[in-house]
Design a protein around this motif. Structure first.
Motif, short mmCIF file in Angstrom:
data_model
loop_
_atom_site.label_atom_id
_atom_site.label_comp_id
_atom_site.label_asym_id
_atom_site.label_seq_id
_atom_site.Cartn_x
_atom_site.Cartn_y
_atom_site.Cartn_z
N GLY A 14 0.82 -1.22 0.00
CA GLY A 14 0.00 0.00 0.00
C GLY A 14 0.85 1.26 0.00
N LEU A 15 1.89 1.27 0.82
CA LEU A 15 2.79 2.42 0.87
C LEU A 15 3.50 2.61 -0.47
CD1 LEU A 15 3.97 4.66 2.65
CD2 LEU A 15 5.72 3.04 3.42
N ALA A 16 3.95 1.50 -1.07
CA ALA A 16 4.63 1.57 -2.36
C ALA A 16 3.70 2.10 -3.45
CB ALA A 16 5.17 0.19 -2.75
N ILE A 17 2.46 1.63 -3.44
CA ILE A 17 1.48 2.09 -4.43
C ILE A 17 1.23 3.59 -4.28
CG2 ILE A 17 -0.98 1.98 -5.05
CD1 ILE A 17 -0.78 -1.07 -4.38
N ALA A 18 1.11 4.05 -3.03
CA ALA A 18 0.89 5.48 -2.79
C ALA A 18 2.05 6.31 -3.34
CB ALA A 18 0.72 5.74 -1.30
N ILE A 19 3.29 5.84 -3.10
CA ILE A 19 4.47 6.57 -3.58
C ILE A 19 4.49 6.62 -5.10
CG2 ILE A 19 6.99 6.55 -3.66
CD1 ILE A 19 6.89 5.20 -0.87
N ILE A 20 4.21 5.47 -5.73
CA ILE A 20 4.23 5.41 -7.20
C ILE A 20 3.18 6.35 -7.79
CG2 ILE A 20 3.72 3.92 -9.18
CD1 ILE A 20 4.92 1.59 -7.51
N LEU A 21 2.00 6.38 -7.17
CA LEU A 21 0.93 7.25 -7.67
C LEU A 21 1.29 8.73 -7.49
CD1 LEU A 21 -2.22 5.32 -6.40
CD2 LEU A 21 -1.38 5.50 -8.75
N LEU A 23 4.34 9.90 -7.52
CA LEU A 23 5.35 10.15 -8.55
C LEU A 23 4.71 10.29 -9.93
CD1 LEU A 23 8.19 7.71 -7.40
CD2 LEU A 23 8.30 10.20 -7.44
N ARG A 24 3.56 9.64 -10.12
CA ARG A 24 2.85 9.72 -11.39
C ARG A 24 1.94 10.95 -11.44
NH1 ARG A 24 4.72 7.11 -15.52
NH2 ARG A 24 2.62 7.00 -16.42
N LYS A 25 2.11 11.84 -10.43
CA LYS A 25 1.42 13.14 -10.37
C LYS A 25 -0.05 13.06 -9.98
CE LYS A 25 5.25 15.04 -11.74
NZ LYS A 25 6.13 15.66 -10.73
N LEU A 26 -0.49 11.92 -9.43
CA LEU A 26 -1.84 11.89 -8.88
C LEU A 26 -1.86 12.74 -7.62
CD1 LEU A 26 -4.73 10.63 -8.98
CD2 LEU A 26 -3.86 8.82 -7.49
N TYR A 30 -5.42 11.54 -2.81
CA TYR A 30 -6.02 10.37 -3.44
C TYR A 30 -5.01 9.23 -3.51
CZ TYR A 30 -10.05 13.18 -4.84
OH TYR A 30 -11.18 13.96 -4.83
N ALA A 31 -3.74 9.57 -3.76
CA ALA A 31 -2.71 8.55 -3.83
C ALA A 31 -2.57 7.81 -2.49
CB ALA A 31 -1.37 9.18 -4.22
N LEU A 32 -2.59 8.57 -1.40
CA LEU A 32 -2.47 7.97 -0.07
C LEU A 32 -3.70 7.13 0.26
CD1 LEU A 32 -0.95 11.09 1.72
CD2 LEU A 32 0.21 8.90 1.40
N PHE A 33 -4.89 7.61 -0.09
CA PHE A 33 -6.11 6.83 0.17
C PHE A 33 -6.14 5.55 -0.66
CE2 PHE A 33 -8.79 10.60 1.79
CZ PHE A 33 -8.60 10.21 3.10
N LEU A 34 -5.79 5.67 -1.93
CA LEU A 34 -5.80 4.47 -2.79
C LEU A 34 -4.77 3.45 -2.31
CD1 LEU A 34 -6.24 5.95 -6.39
CD2 LEU A 34 -7.77 4.37 -5.22
N GLY A 35 -3.60 3.94 -1.91
CA GLY A 35 -2.58 3.04 -1.37
C GLY A 35 -3.09 2.31 -0.14
N ILE A 297 -3.58 16.69 3.00
CA ILE A 297 -2.51 15.69 2.95
C ILE A 297 -2.37 14.97 4.29
CG2 ILE A 297 0.00 15.39 2.74
CD1 ILE A 297 -0.03 17.59 0.62
N LEU A 298 -2.55 15.71 5.38
CA LEU A 298 -2.49 15.08 6.70
C LEU A 298 -3.59 14.03 6.85
CD1 LEU A 298 -1.77 18.12 9.07
CD2 LEU A 298 -0.17 16.37 8.31
N ILE A 299 -4.78 14.33 6.32
CA ILE A 299 -5.88 13.36 6.38
C ILE A 299 -5.54 12.14 5.54
CG2 ILE A 299 -8.30 12.96 5.78
CD1 ILE A 299 -8.79 15.93 6.46
N GLY A 300 -4.98 12.37 4.36
CA GLY A 300 -4.54 11.25 3.52
C GLY A 300 -3.48 10.42 4.21
N ALA A 301 -2.54 11.10 4.86
CA ALA A 301 -1.49 10.40 5.61
C ALA A 301 -2.09 9.59 6.75
CB ALA A 301 -0.48 11.40 6.15
#
Length: 431
Positions: A14-21, A23-26, A30-35, A297-301
């Motif tokens: 999940g953490l890796a997916i969030a980082i990749i997203l 980096l892909r400018k999402l 949303y990247a943190l939630f999806l991860g 971002i804090l909420i996503g984190a």
């Protein structure tokens, strides 16, 4: 969600997916939630349990969120009134061109320390830095290191979101965490000046074109005496309780007011001192707008921190540390370093580190204040990577290319690393 333990593999995925997203400018939220969602599902949770993980994680950061929103009043006053620019200009003029690197680093440190976000502090001081660099022949690399290193030093002793997150993560008073960061911050400032001085002739110099449009009309800015009222009131009120505890004065020790009250009060008092009482709605609205992105971002984190907290990842990490024979004290700074590097954000890194590894760090025998300072300083080591906005904001402020800005990261890591080493030695081993 009681009894649910998510696999550490799912948490890492999940953490890796969030980082990749990211980096892909999402959008990072949303990247943190999806991860967090994908990681929970991969880690063995069902759809209903996954929602519970996210809600639990976001609820855990609400204390930090409301204090960050309250801090927006002080930040709005300092930025919109010109008080921050007045302080920066005064420091640079006081030291003169011969001590330009020190002046720029100190100016950014103080501007950040009084509650201005570090990217905004760099933006405020950058035009002054370009002008000084053009006259003195100082490279952009050295100039931005002075600003970024000074900002990092100020950031660990400020009422900013990262410090609030470190304090709330270990149930501490904000003022105690700010005070505990003073010695590491001073060491960070010294190393910033030394390294930046060695880089004065390295890299691209400031051209005449770079300084075009940087002339600022300071006639409407408040005088220095009035500009420092807001931060001075905030510092005095925040420090009353620690001073009372140290001195044994019962009246002061019993005075315990949360930063959620102190920071807006300081902003309002400063506004009145500058004769800007009529702008209270404008300044507070501006501060709130500037805090909104950080709060999201804090909420996503919080969402992804909920994933990691519900997993056995921290237990696996503790097991590795114990098996290796390395002191458990190192878990705190390592958690800060890794989480901030993953998200390219000091405040998000602190949220993840405290939410995910806080209990494990304390179980290692580390005192809460020591844990907070080590996590906090660790989060400043490699938090300026390209997936974060700080990297791009600071590059634009100094008119640097992506490649030129990338060259600064190792030197920023030296500054953050110095503060982390000092904090770890002081609070992990000596005190």
């Amino acid at each position: 969600m009681e009894g649910l333990t998510i696999s550490w593999i799912g948490a890492l995925a999940g953490l890796a997916i969030a980082i990749i997203l990211i980096l892909r400018k999402l959008n990072p939220v949303y990247a943190l939630f999806l991860g967090a969602i994908v990681g929970a599902l991969l880690g063995g949770a069902n759809l209903e349990q996954t929602i519970s993980v996210l809600i639990s994680g976001t609820q855990s950061v609400m204390g930090t969120v409301i204090r960050v929103l309250a801090a927006g009043v002080l930040a709005g006053v300092m930025m919109e009134s010109g008080a921050a620019e007045t302080i920066a200009q005064a420091i640079v003029k006081k030291f003169g061109g011969s001590k330009a690197i020190l002046a720029l680093a100190l100016a950014t440190m103080i501007i950040t320390a009084v509650g201005v976000f570090i990217p905004v502090a760099v933006l405020i001081v950058a035009p002054i830095a370009l002008s000084v660099g053009n006259k003195m022949g100082i490279s952009k690399l050295a100039l931005l290191l002075a600003l970024s290193g000074g900002g990092k030093a100020g950031n660990i002793i400020s009422p900013n979101p990262n410090t609030i997150a470190a304090a709330r993560g270990f149930n501490l008073d904000l003022s105690h965490v700010m005070l505990a960061g003073v010695v590491p911050a001073i060491c960070g400032l010294i190393v910033t000046v030394l390294v930046a001085s060695l880089l004065k002739t390295k890299g691209v110099k400031v051209s005449d074109q770079d300084t075009l449009g940087n002339d600022v009309d300071t006639s409407k800015y408040p005088p220095l005496g009035r500009a420092i009222v807001a931060p001075l009131v905030a510092v005095i009120l925040l420090m009353i309780n620690p001073i009372g505890s140290i001195s044994g004065i019962e009246a002061l020790s019993s005075f315990k007011v949360d930063a959620m009250y102190i920071l807006p009060i300081a902003g309002i008092v400063g506004m009145l001192a500058m004769g800007q009482g009529r702008n209270i709605l404008k300044y507070s609205a501006s501060g709130l707008n500037k805090m909104t992105a950080t709060v999201l971002i804090l909420i996503g984190a919080g969402g992804i921190a909920g994933l990691i907290s519900a997993s056995n990842l921290s237990a696996q990490v503790v097991g590795l540390i114990e098996a290796s024979g390395v002191s458990g004290t190192f878990l705190a700074p390592l958690a800060g370093i890794l989480m901030a590097a993953a998200t390219a954000s000091t405040s998000t890194g602190v949220i993840l580190a405290t939410g995910s590894f806080g209990e494990a760090i304390l179980n290692m025998g580390t005192a809460p204040l020591a844990a907070a300072v080590m996590v906090h300083t660790g989060a400043t080591v490699i938090d300026s990577l390209p997936q974060g906005n700080y990297f791009h904001v600071t590059a634009d402020s100094m008119k640097m290319s992506i490649r030129q800005r990338m060259g600064l990261i190792p030197y920023e890591a030296i500054v953050g690393g110095t503060m982390t080493i000092v904090a770890t030695l002081m609070y992990g081993f000596l005190l």
